[in-house]
Write a protein that holds these residues in place. Sequence first.
Motif, PDB file in Angstrom:
ATOM      1  N   LEU A  77      10.437   2.721 -18.035  1.00 58.36           N
ATOM      2  CA  LEU A  77      11.741   2.150 -18.355  1.00 58.36           C
ATOM      3  C   LEU A  77      12.606   2.235 -17.100  1.00 58.36           C
ATOM      4  N   ILE A  78      13.066   1.074 -16.642  1.00 57.29           N
ATOM      5  CA  ILE A  78      13.934   1.003 -15.464  1.00 57.29           C
ATOM      6  C   ILE A  78      15.245   0.397 -15.926  1.00 57.29           C
ATOM      7  N   ASP A  79      16.327   1.165 -15.775  1.00 52.57           N
ATOM      8  CA  ASP A  79      17.607   0.707 -16.281  1.00 52.57           C
ATOM      9  C   ASP A  79      18.732   1.305 -15.449  1.00 52.57           C
ATOM     10  N   GLU A  80      19.580   0.451 -14.909  1.00 50.69           N
ATOM     11  CA  GLU A  80      20.779   0.846 -14.170  1.00 50.69           C
ATOM     12  C   GLU A  80      20.521   1.927 -13.121  1.00 50.69           C
ATOM     13  N   GLY A  81      19.517   1.679 -12.292  1.00 44.66           N
ATOM     14  CA  GLY A  81      19.252   2.578 -11.174  1.00 44.66           C
ATOM     15  C   GLY A  81      18.457   3.824 -11.508  1.00 44.66           C
ATOM     16  N   LYS A  82      17.988   3.936 -12.733  1.00 43.43           N
ATOM     17  CA  LYS A  82      17.194   5.088 -13.136  1.00 43.43           C
ATOM     18  C   LYS A  82      15.867   4.608 -13.718  1.00 43.43           C
ATOM     19  N   ALA A  83      14.827   5.411 -13.506  1.00 49.58           N
ATOM     20  CA  ALA A  83      13.511   5.063 -14.038  1.00 49.58           C
ATOM     21  C   ALA A  83      12.905   6.294 -14.692  1.00 49.58           C
ATOM     22  N   GLU A  84      12.197   6.067 -15.796  1.00 50.69           N
ATOM     23  CA  GLU A  84      11.508   7.164 -16.459  1.00 50.69           C
ATOM     24  C   GLU A  84      10.244   6.657 -17.128  1.00 50.69           C
ATOM     25  N   ILE A  85       9.273   7.547 -17.228  1.00 51.87           N
ATOM     26  CA  ILE A  85       8.018   7.239 -17.909  1.00 51.87           C
ATOM     27  C   ILE A  85       8.193   7.657 -19.362  1.00 51.87           C
ATOM     28  N   LYS A  86       7.913   6.725 -20.260  1.00 53.59           N
ATOM     29  CA  LYS A  86       8.114   6.977 -21.693  1.00 53.59           C
ATOM     30  C   LYS A  86       6.778   6.842 -22.429  1.00 53.59           C
ATOM     31  N   ASP A  87       6.656   7.581 -23.513  1.00 54.51           N
ATOM     32  CA  ASP A  87       5.465   7.536 -24.353  1.00 54.51           C
ATOM     33  C   ASP A  87       5.387   6.184 -25.061  1.00 54.51           C
ATOM     34  N   ALA A  88       4.206   5.584 -25.055  1.00 51.54           N
ATOM     35  CA  ALA A  88       4.023   4.286 -25.708  1.00 51.54           C
ATOM     36  C   ALA A  88       2.960   4.354 -26.797  1.00 51.54           C
ATOM     37  N   SER A  89       2.662   5.554 -27.288  1.00 55.98           N
ATOM     38  CA  SER A  89       1.635   5.716 -28.328  1.00 55.98           C
ATOM     39  C   SER A  89       1.945   4.888 -29.565  1.00 55.98           C
ATOM     40  N   HIS A  90       3.222   4.774 -29.889  1.00 60.54           N
ATOM     41  CA  HIS A  90       3.615   4.008 -31.076  1.00 60.54           C
ATOM     42  C   HIS A  90       3.331   2.510 -30.919  1.00 60.54           C
ATOM     43  N   LEU A  91       3.068   2.067 -29.705  1.00 63.56           N
ATOM     44  CA  LEU A  91       2.763   0.651 -29.457  1.00 63.56           C
ATOM     45  C   LEU A  91       1.266   0.384 -29.308  1.00 63.56           C
ATOM     46  N   TRP A  92       0.480   1.427 -29.221  1.00 64.95           N
ATOM     47  CA  TRP A  92      -0.944   1.310 -28.943  1.00 64.95           C
ATOM     48  C   TRP A  92      -1.642   0.475 -30.014  1.00 64.95           C
ATOM     49  N   ALA A  93      -2.383  -0.541 -29.571  1.00 64.17           N
ATOM     50  CA  ALA A  93      -3.210  -1.411 -30.419  1.00 64.17           C
ATOM     51  C   ALA A  93      -2.409  -2.251 -31.405  1.00 64.17           C
ATOM     52  N   ARG A  94      -1.143  -2.418 -31.147  1.00 63.29           N
ATOM     53  CA  ARG A  94      -0.343  -3.264 -32.035  1.00 63.29           C
ATOM     54  C   ARG A  94      -0.378  -4.701 -31.554  1.00 63.29           C
ATOM     55  N   THR A  95      -0.507  -5.596 -32.462  1.00 64.79           N
ATOM     56  CA  THR A  95      -0.448  -7.024 -32.181  1.00 64.79           C
ATOM     57  C   THR A  95       0.481  -7.652 -33.215  1.00 64.79           C
ATOM     58  N   PRO A  96       0.894  -8.883 -33.015  1.00 69.14           N
ATOM     59  CA  PRO A  96       1.744  -9.518 -34.035  1.00 69.14           C
ATOM     60  C   PRO A  96       1.074  -9.565 -35.410  1.00 69.14           C
ATOM     61  N   MET A  97      -0.269  -9.556 -35.444  1.00 71.33           N
ATOM     62  CA  MET A  97      -0.970  -9.665 -36.731  1.00 71.33           C
ATOM     63  C   MET A  97      -1.019  -8.338 -37.487  1.00 71.33           C
ATOM     64  N   ASN A  98      -0.881  -7.196 -36.818  1.00 71.08           N
ATOM     65  CA  ASN A  98      -0.987  -5.936 -37.563  1.00 71.08           C
ATOM     66  C   ASN A  98       0.313  -5.129 -37.538  1.00 71.08           C
ATOM     67  N   ARG A  99       1.400  -5.732 -37.146  1.00 69.21           N
ATOM     68  CA  ARG A  99       2.669  -5.010 -37.085  1.00 69.21           C
ATOM     69  C   ARG A  99       3.285  -4.796 -38.449  1.00 69.21           C
ATOM     70  N   GLY A 100       2.989  -5.628 -39.385  1.00 72.15           N
ATOM     71  CA  GLY A 100       3.601  -5.499 -40.696  1.00 72.15           C
ATOM     72  C   GLY A 100       4.852  -6.329 -40.857  1.00 72.15           C
ATOM     73  N   ASP A 101       5.563  -6.572 -39.759  1.00 74.05           N
ATOM     74  CA  ASP A 101       6.791  -7.363 -39.846  1.00 74.05           C
ATOM     75  C   ASP A 101       6.594  -8.786 -39.344  1.00 74.05           C
ATOM     76  N   PHE A 102       5.333  -9.162 -39.093  1.00 75.55           N
ATOM     77  CA  PHE A 102       5.033 -10.500 -38.612  1.00 75.55           C
ATOM     78  C   PHE A 102       5.022 -11.478 -39.778  1.00 75.55           C
ATOM     79  N   LYS A 103       5.735 -12.578 -39.631  1.00 76.25           N
ATOM     80  CA  LYS A 103       5.803 -13.598 -40.683  1.00 76.25           C
ATOM     81  C   LYS A 103       5.247 -14.915 -40.135  1.00 76.25           C
ATOM     82  N   CYS A 104       4.388 -15.549 -40.919  1.00 76.94           N
ATOM     83  CA  CYS A 104       3.836 -16.857 -40.520  1.00 76.94           C
ATOM     84  C   CYS A 104       4.719 -17.961 -40.993  1.00 76.94           C
TER      85      CYS A 104
END
Length: 151
Positions: A124-151
Amino acid sequence: MIPGYMGKLLFVDLSKGKITEETPDEKLYRDFIGGYGIGARILYSRMKAGVDPLGPENILGIITGPCTGTAAPSGARYAAVAKSPLTGGWGDANSGGFFGPYLKFAGFDGVFFTGISPKPVYVLIDEGKAEIKDASHLWARTPMNRGDFKC
C-alpha cells in the motif's frame, strides 16, 4: 530535485517484509532519463550476474518518467523492468493508465521488488508512505467466488 521527478524510490524486499525508501543522487536522474534508464541503472548496479530470472534475487522495477503525471501526451506511462525469464537478459514492458501518475502523486518515482513472500501480501503506497499488508483475505478470490458478484 530536477523538474519531473519526486526524488524518491522504494525498495521492497518481500522475503524480509521490509521496505526501504531511498533518495538517489540527482546525477542518476540526469544520466539515466526516464523509467527505462533509471530501471536499467538500478538493475545493472544491484543485481548479481547469473541471477535466476524466476528466483528471489531478480529485481522487478516499476518506474515512472519525467512526464508521468503531467498533461504531456505520454503523461500516463510507466515502465516495468526485470531480468527476462524468456531470454535471460533485459526484459521490459511499457504501460499506461492510472498506476504511473498515482505512484508519482504518492511521492515516488519507482518501486523495486525483490524476494518471495511466504504469504500473500500487497504493498500500500499512500501520501508518501508505503507498507506491506496481509492479503490472505484476497487469496484465490475471483469475481465468480466472491459471493457478491451479480450477473
